[in-house]
Design a protein around this motif. Structure first.
Motif, PDB file in Angstrom:
ATOM      1  N   ARG A  76       0.750  -1.436   0.323  1.00  0.00           N
ATOM      2  CA  ARG A  76      -0.121   0.131   0.182  1.00  0.00           C
ATOM      3  C   ARG A  76       0.906   0.937  -0.038  1.00  0.00           C
ATOM      4  NH1 ARG A  76      -2.226   3.493   3.641  1.00  0.00           N
ATOM      5  NH2 ARG A  76      -4.488   3.889   3.191  1.00  0.00           N
ATOM      6  N   GLY A 124      -0.870   4.433  -0.294  1.00  0.00           N
ATOM      7  CA  GLY A 124      -1.950   5.965  -0.167  1.00  0.00           C
ATOM      8  C   GLY A 124      -2.031   6.444  -1.355  1.00  0.00           C
ATOM      9  N   GLY A 175      -7.921   2.449  -4.332  1.00  0.00           N
ATOM     10  CA  GLY A 175      -7.759   2.065  -2.814  1.00  0.00           C
ATOM     11  C   GLY A 175      -7.181   0.763  -3.204  1.00  0.00           C
ATOM     12  N   HIS A 176      -6.389  -0.149  -2.215  1.00  0.00           N
ATOM     13  CA  HIS A 176      -5.951  -1.402  -2.461  1.00  0.00           C
ATOM     14  C   HIS A 176      -6.214  -2.219  -1.121  1.00  0.00           C
ATOM     15  CE1 HIS A 176      -2.182  -3.374  -0.603  1.00  0.00           C
ATOM     16  NE2 HIS A 176      -1.263  -2.910  -1.863  1.00  0.00           N
ATOM     17  N   ASP A 178      -7.215  -1.601   2.430  1.00  0.00           N
ATOM     18  CA  ASP A 178      -7.974  -0.616   2.781  1.00  0.00           C
ATOM     19  C   ASP A 178      -8.737  -1.184   3.823  1.00  0.00           C
ATOM     20  OD1 ASP A 178      -6.052   0.638   1.974  1.00  0.00           O
ATOM     21  OD2 ASP A 178      -7.474   1.981   0.328  1.00  0.00           O
ATOM     22  N   GLU A 179      -9.181  -0.776   4.363  1.00  0.00           N
ATOM     23  CA  GLU A 179     -10.285  -1.744   5.583  1.00  0.00           C
ATOM     24  C   GLU A 179     -11.745  -1.459   4.893  1.00  0.00           C
ATOM     25  OE1 GLU A 179     -11.073  -3.797   7.895  1.00  0.00           O
ATOM     26  OE2 GLU A 179      -8.791  -3.393   8.059  1.00  0.00           O
TER      27      GLU A 179
END
Ligand SMILES: O=C(O)C(=O)C[C@]1(C(=O)O)C=C[C@@H](O)C=C1
Length: 277
Positions: free
Chosen positions: A190, A192, A246-247, A250-251
């Motif tokens: 990740r 960001g 997103g990754h 990421d939640e």
């Protein structure tokens, strides 16, 4: 040391993208390998001949590079670990000292032929079109020919194969860019500022694609691409490629992907990787 492969020979846009990737990501210890076809390149990563392959995945004028998508979906278990976008300027290349009026055949990769459709139809409506594996391969063939063939390719290819650029910037629009995926056995950590690619198919029921897309809506996840390809088992059955911002760590994205997996009849994660700035 990283072994990096691309679609050769020298002078392809893939070579340019690879050099850009090496520079952008400051890769210092590497070896370069050239392949004659996109499928050979991706399979070379799969059988561990090389570590990474830089493969075109979509163009702003001509759309998806189907071979890359199809192999990623069905034939290998590889991931996208990075992306590179380069602008593409196509040129009509002829053998030096030959008569432009004698051009009977235009040679290139199918993508550039599609990117230059208007030019070909207006200036060479009767030319025979020959498809080859790469723009640089086309340039090489023109250099070895008798002057009746012209290639569509880069200024670099003109230079490498000693050709004349008869017409410059012949693509259908000035804005022409190709996105390349760096295909490897693992994706990236990740940063960001990441993107995630998946491929899935849905059950043949009313609203099933809608329900999957609604997951991204509910989790407020931005979708940057959707592409469908035939599932190849029946006419009218499709698989869907989706890129999301997103990754996978990421939640929200992690939760959303768990739901997508549950609601799809086929699901494959294709990697999280930094967005090309
Ligand atoms: O033939 C080349 O030069 C390639 O690198 C392949 C390829 C492609 O398949 O899209 C790459 C970028 C351009 O869109 C045109 C051709």
């Amino acid at each position: 040391m990283i072994k990096i492969g691309y679609l050769g020979p020298k002078g392809t846009f893939s070579q340019e993208a690879t050099l850009r990737y090496i520079e952008e990501r400051k890769i210092e210890d590497y070896e370069i390998y050239e392949y004659n076809g996109i499928s050979d390149l991706i399979f070379a990563v799969d059988n561990k001949e090389i570590d990474e392959g830089v493969a075109p995945i979509e163009n702003s004028l001509e759309g998806a590079v189907n071979v890359t998508l199809d192999i990623l979906a069905a034939d290998v278990n590889l991931m996208i670990k990075d992306e590179i976008v380069i602008s593409i300027v196509q040129n009509l290349l002829i053998k030096k000292g030959t008569d432009p009026d004698k051009i009977q055949c235009i040679i290139s990769h199918p993508q550039p032929i599609g990117q230059c459709r208007k030019f070909i139809n207006s200036k060479y409506p009767n030319a025979h079109i020959k498809y080859v594996y790469s723009t640089a391969g086309a340039a090489e063939e023109v250099a070895q020919g008798d002057g009746s063939k012209a290639a569509i390719g880069s200024a670099i290819a003109a230079n490498v194969y000693g050709l004349e650029m008869l017409e410059k910037g012949i693509q259908d629009s000035e804005i022409n860019a190709t996105r390349f995926a760096v295909i490897a056995r693992n994706d990236s950590v990740r940063t960001g500022n990441d993107k995630t690619s998946i491929v899935f198919s849905t059950e043949d029921k009313p609203g099933s694609l809608y329900r999957i897309l609604d997951i991204f809506n509910l989790w407020d996840i931005n979708m940057t691409r959707i592409e469908s390809r035939p599932a190849k088992n029946e006419l009218g059955k499709y698989i869907f490629f989706i890129d999301l911002l997103g990754h996978k760590d990421d939640e929200d994205l992690k939760d959303a992907l768990t739901m997508v997996k549950r609601k799809s009849s086929f699901y494959k994660f294709l990697g999280s990787y930094p967005i090309f700035a």
